[in-house]
Design a protein around this motif. Structure first.
Motif, PDB file in Angstrom:
ATOM      1  N   ASN A  17       0.835  -1.214   0.000  1.00 10.59           N
ATOM      2  CA  ASN A  17       0.000   0.000   0.000  1.00 10.59           C
ATOM      3  C   ASN A  17       0.865   1.259   0.000  1.00 10.59           C
ATOM      4  OD1 ASN A  17      -2.664  -1.235   2.199  1.00 10.59           O
ATOM      5  ND2 ASN A  17      -2.338  -1.515   0.029  1.00 10.59           N
ATOM      6  N   THR A  18       0.435   2.252  -0.771  1.00  7.27           N
ATOM      7  CA  THR A  18       1.154   3.525  -0.776  1.00  7.27           C
ATOM      8  C   THR A  18       0.288   4.641  -0.187  1.00  7.27           C
ATOM      9  OG1 THR A  18       0.394   3.902  -3.029  1.00  7.27           O
ATOM     10  CG2 THR A  18       2.595   2.955  -2.768  1.00  7.27           C
ATOM     11  N   GLU A  19      -0.984   4.315   0.032  1.00  4.67           N
ATOM     12  CA  GLU A  19      -1.918   5.315   0.558  1.00  4.67           C
ATOM     13  C   GLU A  19      -2.959   4.586   1.401  1.00  4.67           C
ATOM     14  OE1 GLU A  19      -5.044   7.807  -1.799  1.00  4.67           O
ATOM     15  OE2 GLU A  19      -3.031   8.452  -2.389  1.00  4.67           O
ATOM     16  N   CYS A  20      -3.348   5.173   2.522  1.00  2.00           N
ATOM     17  CA  CYS A  20      -4.379   4.545   3.352  1.00  2.00           C
ATOM     18  C   CYS A  20      -5.740   4.744   2.680  1.00  2.00           C
ATOM     19  CB  CYS A  20      -4.389   5.164   4.742  1.00  2.00           C
ATOM     20  SG  CYS A  20      -5.736   4.545   5.763  1.00  2.00           S
ATOM     21  N   LEU A  21      -6.457   3.656   2.482  1.00  3.70           N
ATOM     22  CA  LEU A  21      -7.732   3.747   1.768  1.00  3.70           C
ATOM     23  C   LEU A  21      -8.814   4.416   2.612  1.00  3.70           C
ATOM     24  CD1 LEU A  21      -7.865   0.318  -0.098  1.00  3.70           C
ATOM     25  CD2 LEU A  21      -7.336   2.577  -1.032  1.00  3.70           C
ATOM     26  N   GLY A  24      -6.639   8.359   3.687  1.00  8.06           N
ATOM     27  CA  GLY A  24      -5.924   9.010   2.588  1.00  8.06           C
ATOM     28  C   GLY A  24      -4.473   9.342   2.893  1.00  8.06           C
ATOM     29  N   SER A  25      -3.967   8.956   4.083  1.00  9.45           N
ATOM     30  CA  SER A  25      -2.568   9.280   4.406  1.00  9.45           C
ATOM     31  C   SER A  25      -1.623   8.617   3.414  1.00  9.45           C
ATOM     32  CB  SER A  25      -2.195   8.751   5.792  1.00  9.45           C
ATOM     33  OG  SER A  25      -2.836   9.473   6.784  1.00  9.45           O
ATOM     34  N   ARG A  26      -0.580   9.333   3.058  1.00  5.80           N
ATOM     35  CA  ARG A  26       0.515   8.742   2.300  1.00  5.80           C
ATOM     36  C   ARG A  26       1.240   7.771   3.215  1.00  5.80           C
ATOM     37  NH1 ARG A  26       4.039  10.743  -2.163  1.00  5.80           N
ATOM     38  NH2 ARG A  26       4.958   8.782  -2.834  1.00  5.80           N
ATOM     39  N   LEU A  27       1.688   6.640   2.661  1.00  5.02           N
ATOM     40  CA  LEU A  27       2.347   5.621   3.467  1.00  5.02           C
ATOM     41  C   LEU A  27       3.764   5.390   2.967  1.00  5.02           C
ATOM     42  CD1 LEU A  27      -0.551   2.981   3.407  1.00  5.02           C
ATOM     43  CD2 LEU A  27      -0.083   4.656   5.218  1.00  5.02           C
ATOM     44  N   GLY A  28       4.654   5.091   3.891  1.00  2.00           N
ATOM     45  CA  GLY A  28       6.029   4.745   3.523  1.00  2.00           C
ATOM     46  C   GLY A  28       6.507   3.594   4.396  1.00  2.00           C
ATOM     47  N   PHE A  29       7.376   2.767   3.828  1.00  2.02           N
ATOM     48  CA  PHE A  29       7.906   1.627   4.576  1.00  2.02           C
ATOM     49  C   PHE A  29       9.285   1.994   5.116  1.00  2.02           C
ATOM     50  CE2 PHE A  29      10.199  -2.391   5.011  1.00  2.02           C
ATOM     51  CZ  PHE A  29       9.284  -3.122   5.777  1.00  2.02           C
ATOM     52  N   PHE A  30       9.493   1.700   6.401  1.00  2.22           N
ATOM     53  CA  PHE A  30      10.769   2.004   7.057  1.00  2.22           C
ATOM     54  C   PHE A  30      11.552   0.707   7.252  1.00  2.22           C
ATOM     55  CE2 PHE A  30      10.475   6.494   8.220  1.00  2.22           C
ATOM     56  CZ  PHE A  30       9.155   6.733   7.869  1.00  2.22           C
ATOM     57  N   PRO A  31      12.602   0.491   6.445  1.00  2.00           N
ATOM     58  CA  PRO A  31      13.323  -0.781   6.540  1.00  2.00           C
ATOM     59  C   PRO A  31      14.035  -0.991   7.874  1.00  2.00           C
ATOM     60  CG  PRO A  31      14.382   0.686   4.939  1.00  2.00           C
ATOM     61  CD  PRO A  31      13.094   1.327   5.337  1.00  2.00           C
ATOM     62  N   THR A  33      12.845  -0.399  10.868  1.00  2.00           N
ATOM     63  CA  THR A  33      11.903  -0.990  11.834  1.00  2.00           C
ATOM     64  C   THR A  33      10.999  -2.019  11.154  1.00  2.00           C
ATOM     65  OG1 THR A  33      10.390   0.835  11.355  1.00  2.00           O
ATOM     66  CG2 THR A  33      11.819   1.075  13.285  1.00  2.00           C
ATOM     67  N   LEU A  34      11.102  -2.129   9.850  1.00  2.00           N
ATOM     68  CA  LEU A  34      10.260  -3.037   9.047  1.00  2.00           C
ATOM     69  C   LEU A  34       8.774  -2.732   9.252  1.00  2.00           C
ATOM     70  CD1 LEU A  34      12.257  -6.370   9.562  1.00  2.00           C
ATOM     71  CD2 LEU A  34      12.164  -4.990   7.489  1.00  2.00           C
ATOM     72  N   MET A  35       8.449  -1.444   9.323  1.00  2.00           N
ATOM     73  CA  MET A  35       7.056  -1.044   9.533  1.00  2.00           C
ATOM     74  C   MET A  35       6.596  -0.099   8.422  1.00  2.00           C
ATOM     75  SD  MET A  35       5.982  -2.615  12.206  1.00  2.00           S
ATOM     76  CE  MET A  35       4.540  -1.756  12.811  1.00  2.00           C
ATOM     77  N   LEU A  36       5.335  -0.253   8.059  1.00  4.60           N
ATOM     78  CA  LEU A  36       4.690   0.658   7.121  1.00  4.60           C
ATOM     79  C   LEU A  36       4.009   1.736   7.956  1.00  4.60           C
ATOM     80  CD1 LEU A  36       4.004   0.905   4.035  1.00  4.60           C
ATOM     81  CD2 LEU A  36       1.887  -0.312   4.549  1.00  4.60           C
ATOM     82  N   GLU A  37       4.294   2.996   7.652  1.00  8.09           N
ATOM     83  CA  GLU A  37       3.834   4.083   8.517  1.00  8.09           C
ATOM     84  C   GLU A  37       3.071   5.144   7.720  1.00  8.09           C
ATOM     85  OE1 GLU A  37       4.355   3.987  11.721  1.00  8.09           O
ATOM     86  OE2 GLU A  37       6.107   2.677  11.990  1.00  8.09           O
ATOM     87  N   ALA A  38       2.087   5.757   8.384  1.00  4.30           N
ATOM     88  CA  ALA A  38       1.409   6.923   7.807  1.00  4.30           C
ATOM     89  C   ALA A  38       2.346   8.129   7.919  1.00  4.30           C
ATOM     90  CB  ALA A  38       0.113   7.186   8.555  1.00  4.30           C
ATOM     91  N   PRO A  41       3.424  15.465   5.346  1.00  4.87           N
ATOM     92  CA  PRO A  41       4.468  16.243   4.679  1.00  4.87           C
ATOM     93  C   PRO A  41       4.990  17.342   5.602  1.00  4.87           C
ATOM     94  CG  PRO A  41       2.294  16.817   3.807  1.00  4.87           C
ATOM     95  CD  PRO A  41       2.082  15.710   4.801  1.00  4.87           C
ATOM     96  N   GLU A  42       6.286  17.617   5.468  1.00  6.64           N
ATOM     97  CA  GLU A  42       6.877  18.750   6.205  1.00  6.64           C
ATOM     98  C   GLU A  42       7.944  19.346   5.300  1.00  6.64           C
ATOM     99  OE1 GLU A  42       7.519  18.144  10.415  1.00  6.64           O
ATOM    100  OE2 GLU A  42       9.161  19.591  10.370  1.00  6.64           O
ATOM    101  N   GLY A  43       7.623  20.458   4.689  1.00  2.11           N
ATOM    102  CA  GLY A  43       8.520  21.030   3.670  1.00  2.11           C
ATOM    103  C   GLY A  43       8.650  20.040   2.519  1.00  2.11           C
ATOM    104  N   ASP A  44       9.906  19.756   2.134  1.00  4.75           N
ATOM    105  CA  ASP A  44      10.146  18.798   1.060  1.00  4.75           C
ATOM    106  C   ASP A  44      10.165  17.365   1.577  1.00  4.75           C
ATOM    107  OD1 ASP A  44      10.441  20.827  -0.650  1.00  4.75           O
ATOM    108  OD2 ASP A  44      12.650  20.853  -0.623  1.00  4.75           O
ATOM    109  N   ALA A  45      10.085  17.214   2.886  1.00  8.55           N
ATOM    110  CA  ALA A  45      10.301  15.888   3.482  1.00  8.55           C
ATOM    111  C   ALA A  45       9.002  15.369   4.106  1.00  8.55           C
ATOM    112  CB  ALA A  45      11.407  15.986   4.527  1.00  8.55           C
ATOM    113  N   TRP A  46       9.136  14.244   4.782  1.00  8.10           N
ATOM    114  CA  TRP A  46       7.977  13.583   5.403  1.00  8.10           C
ATOM    115  C   TRP A  46       8.320  13.225   6.834  1.00  8.10           C
ATOM    116  CZ3 TRP A  46       3.509  13.028   2.545  1.00  8.10           C
ATOM    117  CH2 TRP A  46       3.630  13.224   1.161  1.00  8.10           C
ATOM    118  N   ARG A  47       7.283  13.315   7.665  1.00  6.21           N
ATOM    119  CA  ARG A  47       7.439  12.895   9.056  1.00  6.21           C
ATOM    120  C   ARG A  47       6.456  11.766   9.307  1.00  6.21           C
ATOM    121  NH1 ARG A  47       9.889  15.305  13.257  1.00  6.21           N
ATOM    122  NH2 ARG A  47      10.176  17.329  12.286  1.00  6.21           N
ATOM    123  N   SER A  48       6.939  10.717   9.990  1.00  9.78           N
ATOM    124  CA  SER A  48       6.028   9.607  10.252  1.00  9.78           C
ATOM    125  C   SER A  48       5.263   9.892  11.535  1.00  9.78           C
ATOM    126  CB  SER A  48       6.811   8.288  10.325  1.00  9.78           C
ATOM    127  OG  SER A  48       6.832   7.802  11.612  1.00  9.78           O
TER     128      SER A  48
END
Ligand code: ZN
Ligand code: ZN
Ligand code: ZN
Length: 360
Positions: A17-21, A24-31, A33-38, A41-48
């Motif tokens: 998944n890349t987006e929570c159905l 609507g949160s954007r999702l990213g996988f953190f290798p 911690t091996l967790m998929l997180e919501a 956005p913060e500036g050009d970056a993302w905060r989990s």
């Protein structure tokens, strides 16, 4: 593989998944911690919302919708933990190739999830490790021989044509194989890489132990290959091998058994995430019972995995047949194969308990 949960709305999430159905949160996988997180956005970056602190960004392959893995915002590497191993990718300007490559990347991330879960070494080509792991994903040339999927000294080649369902299925039927998938290719080829690292490079003692289980790998590979294609597998191969291809040479037996070990632990992890319980009414003893609520990566004895795996495969194969599909797991695991898996299981556990070697 496990299930995940959106940290904003608690929706169940799946690895790809890349987006929570739901929210609507954007999702990213953190290798790490091996967790998929919501993400927010913060500036050009993302905060989990609930995962690793600090600012993060997506792997560069997210630009091609080919990766959802994250890096720290100040990491100088453009690619994530899984994508920095790519040495050659196809021409992404060709729509068909882009599509095929995305499928390959999807399978590759599943491979990496399990490798990271097992805490196996995965040195990338920019590390100081003398035997880094790299990938070539190659389209067949217009003229000349087709690309061969294989492993050579840390370089894994996957033929892009294997991402084409029609081409792959045709080959599967021609070769009389019960199972042929991209993920299966990755799990088999990475097995050759870990034979080099965990057996060959571990010295004579480990080599002798491995030979006692898988046979002598010093047998000429070219001759073994020619003999296999000329004569096929021995009639009784199922009593000692997990596939007919495994009979070809000790290296292939190792790689096939390794792949099945990864199939088993990854699928058991997912079955446990769903809390699956197998308890058929018609069985008059408990041999077909299994309660899948444990972490297969923490199990000491491989027999416990097999005891859960067999009932699970009977159940899921029957479900597939009920839907007119072929078996999920079209293999038989003979006691001799369990012995081979036990060796691999113990070797991986041993390696995990060893302190990091600093890339040597
Ligand atoms: Zn959500
Ligand atoms: Zn990536
Ligand atoms: Zn092989």
């Amino acid at each position: 593989m496990r299930l995940f949960k959106c940290s904003r709305c608690e929706q169940v999430l799946y690895f790809e998944n890349t987006e929570c159905l739901r929210c609507g949160s954007r999702l990213g996988f953190f290798p790490g911690t091996l967790m998929l997180e919501a993400l927010e956005p913060e500036g050009d970056a993302w905060r989990s919302l609930d995962g690793p602190p600090g600012l993060h960004r997506f792997c560069r392959n997210a630009e091609h919708s080919a990766c959802n893995w994250m890096l720290s915002a100040d990491d100088p590497a453009p690619y994530c933990r899984a994508c920095r191993h790519n040495r050659t990718v196809p021409d992404l300007g060709i729509a068909e190739r882009l599509d095929a490559w995305r499928r390959i990347e999807t399978a590759k991330r599943r491979l990496f999830y399990t490798l990271l879960r097992l805490q196996l070494p995965t040195p990338d080509p920019n590390s100081s490790d003398p035997q880094p792991l790299s990938f070539d994903f190659l389209a067949d040339p217009r003229r000349g021989p087709k690309v061969m999927t294989g492993h050579d000294n840390g370089h894994i080649t996957i033929a892009l044509s294997e991402a084409d369902d029609l081409a792959r299925e045709r080959l599967r039927i021609e070769l009389g194989e019960p199972y042929r998938t991209l993920l299966g290719h990755f799990r088999h080829e990475i097995g050759h890489y870990y034979w080099d690292r965990l057996v060959r490079d571990a010295g004579e003692y480990e080599l002798a132990r491995c030979r006692a289980v898988f046979g002598d790998e010093r047998r000429d590979y070219g001759e073994a290959l020619a003999a296999h294609y000329a004569n096929g597998a021995p009639d009784d191969w199922q009593t000692s091998y997990v596939s007919s291809y495994a009979t070809m040479h000790a290296w292939e037996d190792w790689a096939e058994t390794w792949a099945h070990y990864l199939h088993m632990v990854d699928t058991l992890e997912m079955a446990s995430a769903f809390g699956i319980r197998i308890a058929p009414d018609v069985a008059d003893d408990a041999s077909m019972d299994a309660r899948l609520a444990f972490d297969p990566l923490q199990v000491t004895h491989v027999q416990r995995l097999v005891d859960a795996w067999l009932p699970l495969t009977y159940a899921v194969n029957s479900l597939n047949r009920a839907m007119g599909q072929s078996d999920l797991y079209p293999f038989v695991i003979a006691p001799a194969v369990i012995g081979k898996m036990a060796y691999i299981h113990d070797l991986i556990r041993q390696q995990r308990s060893r302190p990091a070697s600093g890339g040597v």
